[in-house]
Design an enzyme around this catalytic site. Structure first.
Site, mmCIF file in Angstrom:
data_model
loop_
_atom_site.group_PDB
_atom_site.id
_atom_site.type_symbol
_atom_site.label_atom_id
_atom_site.label_comp_id
_atom_site.label_asym_id
_atom_site.label_seq_id
_atom_site.Cartn_x
_atom_site.Cartn_y
_atom_site.Cartn_z
ATOM 1 N N ARG A 77 -15.408 -42.872 -22.081
ATOM 2 C CA ARG A 77 -13.977 -42.787 -21.567
ATOM 3 C C ARG A 77 -13.109 -42.467 -22.535
ATOM 4 O O ARG A 77 -12.128 -41.773 -22.328
ATOM 5 C CB ARG A 77 -13.389 -44.318 -21.028
ATOM 6 C CG ARG A 77 -13.667 -44.578 -19.551
ATOM 7 C CD ARG A 77 -14.353 -45.944 -19.378
ATOM 8 N NE ARG A 77 -15.470 -46.112 -20.176
ATOM 9 C CZ ARG A 77 -16.725 -46.121 -19.688
ATOM 10 N NH1 ARG A 77 -16.614 -45.937 -18.253
ATOM 11 N NH2 ARG A 77 -17.555 -46.384 -20.209
ATOM 12 N N THR A 78 -12.998 -43.284 -23.839
ATOM 13 C CA THR A 78 -12.094 -42.605 -24.817
ATOM 14 C C THR A 78 -12.191 -41.189 -24.912
ATOM 15 O O THR A 78 -10.777 -40.640 -25.138
ATOM 16 C CB THR A 78 -12.436 -43.712 -25.818
ATOM 17 O OG1 THR A 78 -12.300 -44.918 -25.636
ATOM 18 C CG2 THR A 78 -11.027 -43.278 -26.869
ATOM 19 N N HIS B 126 -8.514 -51.446 -31.347
ATOM 20 C CA HIS B 126 -8.705 -50.298 -30.528
ATOM 21 C C HIS B 126 -7.444 -50.175 -29.782
ATOM 22 O O HIS B 126 -7.343 -50.623 -28.693
ATOM 23 C CB HIS B 126 -9.775 -50.373 -29.330
ATOM 24 C CG HIS B 126 -10.359 -49.211 -28.712
ATOM 25 N ND1 HIS B 126 -9.695 -47.902 -28.438
ATOM 26 C CD2 HIS B 126 -11.275 -49.031 -27.838
ATOM 27 C CE1 HIS B 126 -10.290 -47.271 -27.742
ATOM 28 N NE2 HIS B 126 -11.625 -48.010 -27.481
ATOM 29 N N ARG C 276 -12.784 -41.920 -34.050
ATOM 30 C CA ARG C 276 -13.612 -43.187 -33.607
ATOM 31 C C ARG C 276 -14.769 -43.278 -34.764
ATOM 32 O O ARG C 276 -15.464 -42.191 -35.014
ATOM 33 C CB ARG C 276 -14.133 -43.379 -32.219
ATOM 34 C CG ARG C 276 -15.161 -44.392 -32.078
ATOM 35 C CD ARG C 276 -15.571 -44.576 -30.726
ATOM 36 N NE ARG C 276 -14.510 -44.989 -30.002
ATOM 37 C CZ ARG C 276 -14.996 -45.488 -28.727
ATOM 38 N NH1 ARG C 276 -15.958 -45.606 -28.243
ATOM 39 N NH2 ARG C 276 -13.986 -46.071 -28.004
ATOM 40 N N LYS D 60 -23.835 -34.462 -44.215
ATOM 41 C CA LYS D 60 -24.361 -34.124 -45.567
ATOM 42 C C LYS D 60 -23.668 -34.771 -46.680
ATOM 43 O O LYS D 60 -23.649 -34.784 -47.879
ATOM 44 C CB LYS D 60 -23.610 -32.439 -45.796
ATOM 45 C CG LYS D 60 -24.243 -31.613 -44.635
ATOM 46 C CD LYS D 60 -23.729 -30.270 -45.017
ATOM 47 C CE LYS D 60 -24.053 -29.121 -43.897
ATOM 48 N NZ LYS D 60 -23.220 -27.961 -43.947
HETATM 49 C C1 NCD Z 1 -14.713 -49.983 -25.594
HETATM 50 C C2 NCD Z 1 -15.094 -49.593 -26.971
HETATM 51 O O1 NCD Z 1 -15.424 -48.688 -27.437
HETATM 52 O O2 NCD Z 1 -14.677 -50.644 -27.862
HETATM 53 N N1 NCD Z 1 -14.915 -49.097 -24.884
HETATM 54 C C3 NCD Z 1 -13.849 -48.243 -24.649
HETATM 55 O O3 NCD Z 1 -13.392 -47.375 -25.558
HETATM 56 N N2 NCD Z 1 -13.217 -48.098 -23.173
HETATM 57 C C4 NCD Z 1 -15.497 -51.306 -25.368
HETATM 58 C C5 NCD Z 1 -16.749 -51.439 -25.366
HETATM 59 O O4 NCD Z 1 -17.729 -50.386 -26.107
HETATM 60 O O5 NCD Z 1 -17.461 -52.396 -24.975
#
Ligand code: NCD
Length: 308
Positions: free
Chosen positions: A54-55, A132, A104, A83
């Site tokens: 999703r993100t 997040h 991320r 590397k």
């Molecule tokens: C979450 C995350 O990555 O922290 N997912 C997301 O971004 N929608 C929650 C999860 O991974 O459980």
């Protein structure tokens, strides 16, 4: 003024700045065609050192729907990270090509290191078990559109409150609104970290309780925020196996909840919400994923300083 800023954790932006983003997201939802070219010629980088559906997709879809373009990686093994390149050097390079970056990373604070080393906006898309903030924007836009306000509500957060970064960011952000009470539902081993309890809840005199059973508190809740047990952050598999099915929300349990209770989940779900809940009108988690794209469209526009 949000132009040129980074979003590393929810408190980087004021309540007023959040409102600006939500107002713009609602305008985009109402008339998406008006925004289809506002980011023409702009390039977004997605640097994903950890898995995501999703993100990453919602950021990429957001930029493409604004008329901009996207480059990036979803697998650090295919980048020079494999590397041994540092985050600082990677971001200095990405800055040569792009206007804004989304990162991320499994290490807490990695997006902050990136932001220190570039003048372009950096967005934290999840750093380890820490924060997040764009999931929080997603959660808040969902509550705003589906409920109307953030004040006067009891929010239950259930599952892995220790490693769940979405939970930490959401508590921080909601702590700024009036009369929000928290019920923190988790096994003893997965309670919220001490810094969230002390520096956010206790410091701001916010009403909260920590419980282990979901059923007992379900009737009190206006929002139930379910989370997955974060397998990748456990030190051993036995603990994960012991704790992974601590909570399973199903249609039977939902009979105890308010008719207006919203069920949110950042997703992915594993076992914690049975599929028989999905058709319940209170189950908003897939709608929530869609709000995530709109709020990221608004965020990208604000940080790039583009207008219709
Ligand atoms: C979450 C995350 O990555 O922290 N997912 C997301 O971004 N929608 C929650 C999860 O991974 O459980």
């Amino acid at each position: 003024m949000l132009k040129g800023r980074s979003l590393l954790e929810p408190m980087d932006f004021t309540i007023g700045e959040f409102e600006e983003i939500f107002d713009l997201a609602e305008q985009i939802i109402a008339q998406p065609e008006k925004f289809a070219h506002v980011c023409n010629g702009k390039l977004l980088a997605t640097l994903f050192y950890e898995p995501s559906t999703r993100t990453r997709f919602s950021f990429e879809a957001a930029m493409l729907r604004l008329g901009g373009q996207v480059i990036g990686f979803s697998e650090p093994g295919s980048s020079s990270a494999s590397k041994g390149e540092s985050i600082a050097d990677t971001i200095r390079t990405v800055e040569c090509y792009c206007d804004i970056a989304v990162i991320r990373h499994p290490k807490e604070g990695a997006p902050r290191v990136a932001a220190y080393n570039t003048s372009m906006p950096v967005i934290n898309a999840g750093d380890g078990g820490h924060q997040h903030p764009t999931q929080t924007l997603t959660d808040l836009l969902t509550i705003r559109c589906e409920r109307g306000s953030f004040s006067n509500m009891t929010v239950g957060l259930c599952g892995d409150l220790k490693f769940g970064r979405t939970v930490h960011s959401l508590i921080k952000a909601l702590s700024r609104y009036d009369n929000v009470k928290f019920i923190l539902i988790s096994p003893k081993e997965l309670r919220i970290p001490e810094y969230v309890r002390k520096e956010v809840l206790i410091k701001n005199k916010i009403e909260f309780k920590e419980v282990e059973r979901m059923q007992d508190v379900l009737p009190e809740l206006d929002v139930l925020y379910m989370t997955r047990v974060q397998r990748e952050r456990f030190f051993n598999e036995e603990d994960y196996i012991r704790l992974k099915d601590s909570y399973i929300l199903d249609a039977e349990k939902m009979k105890k909840a308010k008719k207006s209770m919203m069920i949110l989940h950042p997703l992915p779900r594993v076992n914690e919400i049975a599929v028989d809940v999905d058709d319940d009108p209170r189950a908003l988690y897939f709608k929530q994923a869609k709000y995530g794209m709109y709020v990221r469209m608004a965020l990208i526009m604000k940080l790039l300083g583009v207008h219709i």
